[in-house]
Motif scaffolding. Structure first.
Motif, short mmCIF file in Angstrom:
data_model
loop_
_atom_site.label_atom_id
_atom_site.label_comp_id
_atom_site.label_asym_id
_atom_site.label_seq_id
_atom_site.Cartn_x
_atom_site.Cartn_y
_atom_site.Cartn_z
N GLY A 50 11.79 -1.62 -6.22
CA GLY A 50 10.77 -2.53 -6.68
C GLY A 50 9.41 -1.86 -6.65
N ILE A 51 8.51 -2.34 -7.51
CA ILE A 51 7.18 -1.75 -7.60
C ILE A 51 6.16 -2.84 -7.79
CG2 ILE A 51 7.40 -1.36 -10.11
CD1 ILE A 51 5.87 1.32 -9.64
N SER A 52 5.03 -2.69 -7.13
CA SER A 52 3.98 -3.70 -7.21
C SER A 52 3.28 -3.64 -8.57
CB SER A 52 2.97 -3.49 -6.08
OG SER A 52 2.34 -2.22 -6.23
N TRP A 53 2.37 -4.57 -8.80
CA TRP A 53 1.73 -4.73 -10.10
C TRP A 53 1.01 -3.47 -10.58
CZ3 TRP A 53 -3.71 -4.72 -10.65
CH2 TRP A 53 -4.41 -4.58 -9.44
N ASN A 54 0.45 -2.71 -9.65
CA ASN A 54 -0.32 -1.53 -10.06
C ASN A 54 0.37 -0.23 -9.67
OD1 ASN A 54 -0.59 -1.62 -7.32
ND2 ASN A 54 -2.82 -1.40 -7.30
N GLY A 55 1.59 -0.32 -9.21
CA GLY A 55 2.30 0.88 -8.81
C GLY A 55 1.93 1.41 -7.45
N GLY A 56 1.06 0.72 -6.74
CA GLY A 56 0.57 1.21 -5.47
C GLY A 56 1.56 1.08 -4.33
N SER A 57 2.56 0.26 -4.52
CA SER A 57 3.57 0.04 -3.48
C SER A 57 4.95 0.04 -4.10
CB SER A 57 3.31 -1.29 -2.78
OG SER A 57 4.33 -1.59 -1.86
N THR A 58 5.87 0.75 -3.49
CA THR A 58 7.25 0.78 -3.94
C THR A 58 8.17 0.55 -2.75
OG1 THR A 58 7.38 3.18 -3.68
CG2 THR A 58 6.79 2.35 -5.86
N VAL A 59 9.33 0.04 -3.04
CA VAL A 59 10.35 -0.16 -2.01
C VAL A 59 11.70 0.12 -2.62
CG1 VAL A 59 10.58 -2.63 -2.48
CG2 VAL A 59 11.16 -1.73 -0.22
N TYR A 60 12.62 0.63 -1.81
CA TYR A 60 13.92 1.03 -2.30
C TYR A 60 15.04 0.43 -1.46
CZ TYR A 60 11.29 4.43 -4.97
OH TYR A 60 10.40 5.02 -5.84
#
Length: 125
Positions: A50-60
């Motif tokens: 998953g990725i946040s609205w601006n790409g600043g946070s990701t999770v796998y």
């Protein structure tokens, strides 16, 4: 009308790489978190990334961790999943999902508002 269209799936040998894309329309993509899920035959849908609205946070998810990379291009309304070191157990239909105007991603499928039709990824041994 919201549309999420996945492309780039196909057949790849074990150890190979593949990038799949998801083009979004009909929603405020730049303010929407995005996610990738997958479902293999006979198994439940599994969170991939998953990725946040601006790409600043990701999770796998646990399985892809360290091998897959999620990214997005808000100018193109597109989210990507770069997959490397693919294994036969990665064979599945990969789905793109959107959390409409929600900034943070989630590993829970029920928190996504829209889904694509999926793209098949097959990894041969």
């Amino acid at each position: 009308q919201v549309q999420l269209v996945e492309t780039g799936g196909g057949l790849v040998q074990a150890g190979g790489s593949l990038r799949i894309s998801c083009a979004a329309s009909g929603l405020t993509f730049s303010r929407s978190a995005m996610g990738w899920f997958r479902q293999a035959v006979g198994k439940e849908r599994e969170f991939v990334a998953g990725i946040s609205w601006n790409g600043g946070s990701t999770v796998y998810g646990d399985s892809p961790k360290g091998r897959f990379t999620i990214s997005r291009d808000n100018a193109k309304n597109t989210v990507y999943l770069q997959m490397s070191s693919l294994q036969p157990e990665d064979t599945a239909v990969y789905y793109c999902a959107a959390r409409n105007e929600k900034l943070t991603q989630s590993a829970t499928a029920g928190r996504y508002d829209y889904w694509g039709q999926g793209t098949q990824v097959t990894v041969s041994s």
